[in-house]
Each structure stands twice: as C-alpha cells, then as structure tokens.
Design a protein around this motif. Structure first.
Motif, mmCIF file in Angstrom:
data_model
loop_
_atom_site.group_PDB
_atom_site.id
_atom_site.type_symbol
_atom_site.label_atom_id
_atom_site.label_comp_id
_atom_site.label_asym_id
_atom_site.label_seq_id
_atom_site.Cartn_x
_atom_site.Cartn_y
_atom_site.Cartn_z
ATOM 1 N N ARG A 193 0.782 3.976 -2.835
ATOM 2 C CA ARG A 193 0.476 5.349 -2.334
ATOM 3 C C ARG A 193 1.461 6.345 -3.456
ATOM 4 O O ARG A 193 1.133 6.987 -3.962
ATOM 5 C CB ARG A 193 0.675 5.475 -1.038
ATOM 6 N N LEU B 90 -7.315 9.739 7.972
ATOM 7 C CA LEU B 90 -8.430 10.562 7.470
ATOM 8 C C LEU B 90 -8.461 11.609 8.623
ATOM 9 O O LEU B 90 -8.719 11.399 9.728
ATOM 10 C CB LEU B 90 -9.767 9.832 7.111
ATOM 11 N N THR B 91 -8.509 12.918 7.866
ATOM 12 C CA THR B 91 -8.864 14.001 8.888
ATOM 13 C C THR B 91 -10.481 14.151 9.342
ATOM 14 O O THR B 91 -10.773 14.816 10.339
ATOM 15 C CB THR B 91 -8.466 15.298 8.250
ATOM 16 N N TRP B 92 -11.254 13.133 8.613
ATOM 17 C CA TRP B 92 -12.576 13.596 8.942
ATOM 18 C C TRP B 92 -13.190 12.219 9.146
ATOM 19 O O TRP B 92 -13.014 11.307 8.358
ATOM 20 C CB TRP B 92 -13.317 14.202 7.821
ATOM 21 N N ASP B 93 -13.833 11.952 10.166
ATOM 22 C CA ASP B 93 -14.654 10.574 10.172
ATOM 23 C C ASP B 93 -16.160 10.673 10.229
ATOM 24 O O ASP B 93 -16.859 9.829 11.003
ATOM 25 C CB ASP B 93 -14.233 9.850 11.486
ATOM 26 N N GLY B 94 -16.634 11.681 9.425
ATOM 27 C CA GLY B 94 -18.116 11.688 9.483
ATOM 28 C C GLY B 94 -18.648 12.494 10.348
ATOM 29 O O GLY B 94 -18.237 12.756 11.595
ATOM 30 N N GLU B 95 -19.794 13.260 10.013
ATOM 31 C CA GLU B 95 -20.400 14.407 10.816
ATOM 32 C C GLU B 95 -21.138 13.357 11.807
ATOM 33 O O GLU B 95 -21.856 12.605 11.665
ATOM 34 C CB GLU B 95 -21.595 15.021 9.969
ATOM 35 N N HIS C 49 0.717 -1.248 -0.144
ATOM 36 C CA HIS C 49 0.047 0.086 -0.024
ATOM 37 C C HIS C 49 0.867 1.145 -0.044
ATOM 38 O O HIS C 49 0.419 2.258 -0.434
ATOM 39 C CB HIS C 49 -1.239 0.051 1.156
ATOM 40 N N VAL D 159 -7.129 8.606 -9.433
ATOM 41 C CA VAL D 159 -7.324 9.412 -8.142
ATOM 42 C C VAL D 159 -6.731 8.693 -6.931
ATOM 43 O O VAL D 159 -6.755 7.462 -7.289
ATOM 44 C CB VAL D 159 -8.823 9.923 -7.933
ATOM 45 N N TYR D 160 -6.613 9.007 -5.930
ATOM 46 C CA TYR D 160 -6.337 8.421 -4.782
ATOM 47 C C TYR D 160 -7.011 8.880 -3.743
ATOM 48 O O TYR D 160 -7.006 10.037 -3.398
ATOM 49 C CB TYR D 160 -4.890 8.462 -4.661
ATOM 50 N N MET D 161 -7.273 7.837 -2.662
ATOM 51 C CA MET D 161 -7.816 8.187 -1.581
ATOM 52 C C MET D 161 -7.190 7.551 -0.317
ATOM 53 O O MET D 161 -6.940 6.551 -0.513
ATOM 54 C CB MET D 161 -9.354 7.852 -1.482
ATOM 55 N N GLU D 162 -6.739 8.465 0.545
ATOM 56 C CA GLU D 162 -6.013 7.963 1.617
ATOM 57 C C GLU D 162 -6.997 6.678 2.514
ATOM 58 O O GLU D 162 -8.023 6.694 2.674
ATOM 59 C CB GLU D 162 -6.087 9.032 2.816
ATOM 60 N N ARG D 163 -5.985 5.709 2.768
ATOM 61 C CA ARG D 163 -6.555 4.307 3.319
ATOM 62 C C ARG D 163 -6.850 4.765 5.032
ATOM 63 O O ARG D 163 -7.813 4.096 5.287
ATOM 64 C CB ARG D 163 -5.693 3.176 3.115
ATOM 65 N N ALA E 111 0.655 6.224 -7.083
ATOM 66 C CA ALA E 111 -0.494 6.888 -7.318
ATOM 67 C C ALA E 111 -0.490 8.271 -7.274
ATOM 68 O O ALA E 111 -0.841 9.105 -8.138
ATOM 69 C CB ALA E 111 -1.567 6.222 -6.408
ATOM 70 N N LEU E 112 0.148 8.998 -6.228
ATOM 71 C CA LEU E 112 0.324 10.257 -6.226
ATOM 72 C C LEU E 112 1.138 10.956 -7.244
ATOM 73 O O LEU E 112 0.856 12.071 -7.391
ATOM 74 C CB LEU E 112 0.623 10.735 -4.702
#
Ligand code: B12
Lengths: 62, 526
Positions: free
Chosen positions: A36, A55-60, A32, A48-52, A39-40
């Motif tokens: 990464r 994550l800075t955000w875990d949903g509202e 991985h 495109v690439y999404m961080e595995r 991909a970057l």
C-alpha cells in the motif's frame, strides 16, 4: 556510547532526556501494508491503488 | 534459408523492461519452425545503445532485418534503422506491428529505409514473405497484407490479409531467444500482493481482440477491425471499423504453455496481455474462463495459498495470473472460480464515472457498473486495478467532480492518464486535424512525442486546455473537491469565451460501422 546516533531523529551535542527514536520498520510488516505504501507513492498512469478494506462505501442498499 | 535478424526496439525508456515482445517472439517461433536461421536482439531488454546495435548488425550477413512494435517505439525504430542502413545496407528491411499498421503511408514516407511493411496480422504473411525472399522473389504486389514500394519508392498497399481461424496452430513464443533473466529481474509490480511478491513473471496471451468499440482503443488491425480500400483519389489505404474477429486459445493450449514456462523457467506469475478476458468469455458462452480456471487447478498450477485458503504471502508454489476485466461483463461466479485458480488482479478500464462521458465512450458501461464492478471483484478476492482517465472530449468540471466523488466512495487512488489519440484509434482519426494544428502541421513530431499517456501530447478535450488538464490531474490525484470548486469558480464563466483546441471531423480511415474483415474458413497448420 549510549544511544545509537543513526537511529536518532534529533541530532545535537548533548543527550536529550527522552531520545526520539526512528521506529524501525518491523520486519514483519504485512505484505499488504508494504504494498500500500509503495503503491501510493508511485501513483501514475497504470499504477492505481484501491483500498482493500475500510471502504467508506459498501454499495447502494435497496 | 534466409538469415534473419529480428530487433526489438525500446519501449518505455523511462522504466525497466517488463514485457516481452510477444508478437515478435511468436514470429520468431514461426520462422524457426520453417527452418530459417534466426537471431534475435532485444534492445528493449539490453538497452546497450548505438554501438552495440551496430555490432549486432555487423555480426553476420543478414538477408532480412525485421523490426516492429507499437507506435510509441517510433523514435527507437528510427534510430535503429539509421544504424542498420549504414552498417548493413544490403539487408532487406521489414517492419510490422502497430507502428506501421495504423499509418502505413506515413511511416513508409518517414522511414525510407523500410523495404516492406507487414500490415495487420502477420502469422501467415511473415512466413510467406520469408519464403519469397528465399526464392529471391521480391515482387510483393500479389502478397496480401503488405505495403511494398513501387519502382519510384512509393508505398503501395495490397488487400487485407484474412485472420487465421484457429489460434491453437501457433507455436509458443521463442522464449529462448530472449534475455529472460532481465525481464524476470523486474517481475515485481504493485498491482496486487501476489504480483508484489512475484519473482519470475512473464507475459502470456490467451486471446486476440475485444468486441467493444472504445474510442481511445485500437485493435492493431489484427482482429477483424481493418479493411484496405481505395480512398477518393483511388489510392488504397487502411480503414478501421467496429468489425471484430474474436479468437481465443483453448484452455489446453494456455495451460500447457504455462506448464512449460514453469518447467523451463520456474515462472511464478503469468500476466495475460489479452485486451479483455470478459468479452472472450461472453463469446464462448461463459465457458472459457471457467474451463481455464478448472484446468489451471487440475494441471497443478494453482497457487498453494489459494488451495489451502491462506493469505497469498504464505504461498509456497504454483502460478498466479492476472489480466483485464470489464465492468459490465464480469460475473461473480466466474470471478470466484478465477480467484480459486490463482487470479490475483484484474485491470478495469473504469476511465470515468461521468454518465455523459461513459455514454460517448463505446465501452458499454454505465456509472452503476463502474461503481459496482470493482467492489464485486474485490469481494471475490481478486484485486481490481481501476484505471482512470481525464481530458475526454466531453470533460467538464461537473464530470471531474463526479469522478472524484466516486473515487472517494470506492477508495480509489489514481493519478489519471490523459485522454490521448493514439494512431489507429477512433479519437486519432476524429481529431487528426486538431492534432496537426496543435503540432504546427508536423504529424511526425506528434508521433515522436507519444509515450504513455501520463503526459499531455495532443488535447482532445472540447473544454480544457493543457494547463487546465495538468492542474485537474493533480486535483483528481489528491481527490481534492475544494480545489476543484475554487478552480471552477474562477474558470467556468471564462470557458464560454474559449476557442476549443479540438474539433471532431469524419475521416476515410474510420468507418463507424460493424464491417467484419475476413477470416479464414477453417483451422489449418501455418
Ligand atoms: C503488452 C502490451 C504493452 C507492453 C509492451 C509490449 C511490447 N513489448 O511490445 C507495455 C505494457 C510496455 C505497453 C505499453 C503501452 N501500450 Co500497449 N499493449 C500491450 C498489449 C496488451 C499486448 C501486445 C501484444 O503482445 N499483443 C499480442 C501480439 C501477438 O500482437 P502484436 O505485438 O501486435 O504482434 C502482431 C502484429 O502486430 C505483428 N507484428 C508486431 N510486431 C511486428 C514486427 C514485425 C517485424 C512484423 C513483421 C510483424 C509484427 O505480428 C504479430 C502477429 O500478428 C496490446 C493490446 C493487445 N492485446 O494486443 C497493447 C497495445 C499494443 N498498447 C497500446 C498502447 C496505447 C500502449 C501505451 C501507449 C499505453 C499507455 N497509455 O501508456 C503504452 C506505451 C508506453 C510507451 N511509453 O511507449 C495500444 C497500441 C497503440 C498503438 N497505436 O500502437 C494497444 C493495441 C492497446 C490498445 N488496445 O489500444 N503495451
């Protein structure tokens, strides 16, 4: 001959006290991480690439 | 029986061949089943150039030379046809696929060497046309789904060909006619860890169509989305609608096909070219993907890593698969099952996170869906591939900022596509006049310019110019809100004085209604 020149970052006509070595890519770099990096480096169009993780955000919440 | 040469033109010249010509090889399979003599030359895979194409055309006395593909193969097809006509002038030339279905009249006018266009779905039209050629009957005025030439050479469209009811009657693509090793060499891609390790990836098709009405998208006139009607001048032409005939193969057909691919070619990754798994799943009452996943496992296709619950880089066998999902239609329960069976990545056409843009897009998603869906997908273990676009008609500095902020939130890195009005799409017909203006009236120049949407061709943004969009693409890629702020500070006031490059208009070719094109009533052998 001492150090292997190919692995040196500094190239000169004398030997520095603390040679700076290119860090050899650990053979066992996890898939991985390899993916990464590649991909970057090739973003564009459908690539495109999404961080595995991290994550800075875990949903509202709520 | 007719001697047929099928040629696959070059697509994406700048990158190595990765996708087999699915439509053409299905048609080759049908022609073989009917007993015709078929040869296939895949120039997209070989990329040997003009001399070899000439040799291929000289290799026999071809009754028929057939060629086709998506609109972006126009340049390659034009070049190949020039050679074909010179070397094999007596062959009857048939073209099909997106290139001609989206604009039959124009293509027949520009490419005078095409004798017959097959418009829309070709599964029935193609063998019917070949049978007529065998009988030396070249009157196609009664054949559905074609564009023939009258005595003066003018292109005439016949009525639309109904879709077949049941996809399971189709043979498998004629893989043996392709230089598959060339494709296998380019198996690896960067969309997921499993795809990164793929050594023998191949395209498969599980369904045709999509129930959504995204304005940038097109359904090739093969999915109940096309009518042929008379325009104001009384001349028949194609019209595209919001109508759809949703069709999917049975899980049995798909799994049996993949088992053959494993047995014959040792395939380790199946890339589904379906437009959208999730709209099919909805149409099936949420059973299709679960059944497919269950059968994938039951028939021994599940990758061992998924079976044993270890990371995919420890996989020892089985077949991974990937496809396209949808932000408001994907369900956790289904994704979990798909992951178990070996699904490794799903493309999500996120496109934008701006509520105004999303509302105008026809995709049926909100910002909330777009924020939630990739995370839910990631949690299932399947890697989401969230595509981003900029340059929408309603794009503003505000919408770009929203998109960047959400990309940061979700950890998305992307160099966005530019919103591009590909022929067939609602955007194309809505902005055709603006496209023409941007290309000094030369529509062919626009078609030749089209590639993948990572470069700007015609602008459809009401607010931004090409120069701005190019800059904004880099800013989005860098997710650099500071640069965006600076740009806006300097430009925003000026925007009020700008004359937009794109102005929407109605068109005969686009019917913004759900008018379903015909489909056969019952399943029948081809
Ligand atoms: C796989 C695929 C690709 C592959 C290439 C496939 C290939 N070798 O042709 C790749 C990944 C390279 C690709 C790229 C792009 N694609 Co694409 N792609 C698809 C996809 C997902 C599947 C195609 C497919 O195999 N369909 C199944 C087969 C059975 O259908 P078919 O090929 O159309 O064939 C049927 C008929 O059209 C006809 N037919 C086709 N060819 C011929 C030839 C003859 C002689 C005859 C008689 C009949 C005939 O008979 C078949 C049976 O009915 C479709 C969407 C979809 N699900 O169809 C989009 C689609 C074709 N792509 C599209 C687009 C826009 C693109 C890109 C521009 C995207 C982008 N932004 O980068 C790029 C082009 C890049 C470039 N530089 O050229 C559009 C088409 C637009 C257009 N006006 O042509 C589609 C419809 C997606 C969409 N919904 O908008 N694509």
């Amino acid at each position: 001959m001492g150090v292997d020149m190919a692995e040196e970052l500094l190239k000169g006509n004398f030997k520095v006290k603390n040679p700076v070595k290119v860090e050899k890519q650990a053979k066992s770099e996890p898939v991985h991480e390899q993916l990464r990096k590649r991909a970057l480096a090739s973003l564009g169009g459908s690539m495109v690439y999404m961080e595995r993780k991290n994550l800075t955000w875990d949903g509202e919440k709520g | 029986m007719a001697k047929i040469l099928m040629i696959n033109p070059v697509i994406r010249e700048e990158s190595a061949p990765q996708n087999i010509p699915y439509g053409l090889t299905l048609l080759a399979g049908i022609a073989l089943e009917k007993g015709h003599q078929v040869q296939f030359y895949d120039e997209n895979a070989w990329r040997k150039g003009d001399k070899v194409i000439a040799e291929v055309c000289k290799a026999d006395d071809w009754d028929v030379i057939a060629i086709g593909g998506l609109t972006t193969t126009y340049g390659s097809i034009k070049k190949i046809l020039r050679i074909v006509k010179e070397v094999s002038p007596k062959s009857f030339i048939i073209a099909g696929g997106g290139i001609i279905t989206s604009m039959p009249k124009e293509i027949m006018a520009w490419l005078k060497d095409i004798d017959l266009g097959i418009i829309g779905e070709a599964f029935v039209t193609w063998p019917e046309v070949l049978a007529k050629i065998d009988d030396k009957d070249f009157d196609f005025s009664k054949t559905l789904g074609v564009c023939y030439r009258d005595k003066e050479g003018n292109p005439i469209l016949t009525n639309v060909r109904p879709n077949i009811k049941d996809l399971d009657v189709l043979p498998y693509p004629a893989w043996d006619l392709l230089p598959l090793e060339i494709y296998f060499k380019n198996s690896q891609n960067l969309l997921s860890e499993a795809a990164f390790m793929a050594k023998r990836r191949i395209d498969v098709m599980g369904s045709l169509g999509c129930s959504l009405i995204c304005k940038f998208c097109w359904h090739l006139g093969t999915t109940g989305d096309m009518l042929v009607e008379e325009n104001e001048a009384g001349i028949k032409d194609v019209r595209f609608t919001y109508g759809r005939n949703i069709r999917y193969f049975s899980p049995r057909y798909i799994v049996d096909m993949v088992k053959i691919l494993v047995k014959k070619y040792n395939v380790d990754h199946a890339y589904f070219v379906d437009e959208n798994f999730m709209t099919m799943d909805v149409a099936s009452g949420r059973t299709w993907l679960k059944e497919l996943s269950d059968l994938w496992i039951k028939e021994g296709l599940q990758p061992t890593s998924r079976r044993d619950g270890v990371p995919d880089d420890q996989n020892k066998g089985g077949v991974f698969w990937s496809g396209t999902s949808h932000a408001s239609l994907a369900q956790k329960e289904t994704l979990d099952k798909m992951y178990q069976a070996g699904c490794s990545s799903l493309v999500y056409g996120i496109e934008s996170f701006d509520p105004v843009i999303l509302k105008n897009l026809g995709k049926g998603v909100t910002q909330k869906h777009n924020l939630e869906a990739p995370r839910i997908c990631m949690e299932s273990g399947i890697i989401p591939v969230p595509n981003i676009m900029i340059g929408f008609p309603q794009e503003t500095f505000f919408s770009i900022r929203t998109t960047i902020e959400c990309m940061i939130k979700l950890g998305i890195h992307a160099k966005p596509h530019f919103a591009t009005p590909y022929p067939g799409s609602e955007w194309y017909y809505t902005y055709k006049d603006s496209i023409l203006e941007q290309y000094n009236g030369d529509l062919e120049a626009f078609i030749e310019d089209l590639g993948d949407a990572s470069k700007i061709t015609a602008v459809i943004s009401h607010n931004f110019s090409p120069a701005q969009l190019l800059g904004l693409q880099m800013i989005v890629m860098q997710r650099n809100l500071r640069l965006l702020d600076q740009t806006e500070k300097q430009w925003a006031a000026a925007n009020a004085l700008m004359k937009p490059l794109a102005v929407p208009k109605g068109s005969f070719h686009m019917v913004n209604k759900k008018i379903q094109a015909p489909i056969e009533e019952a399943s029948r052998a081809l």
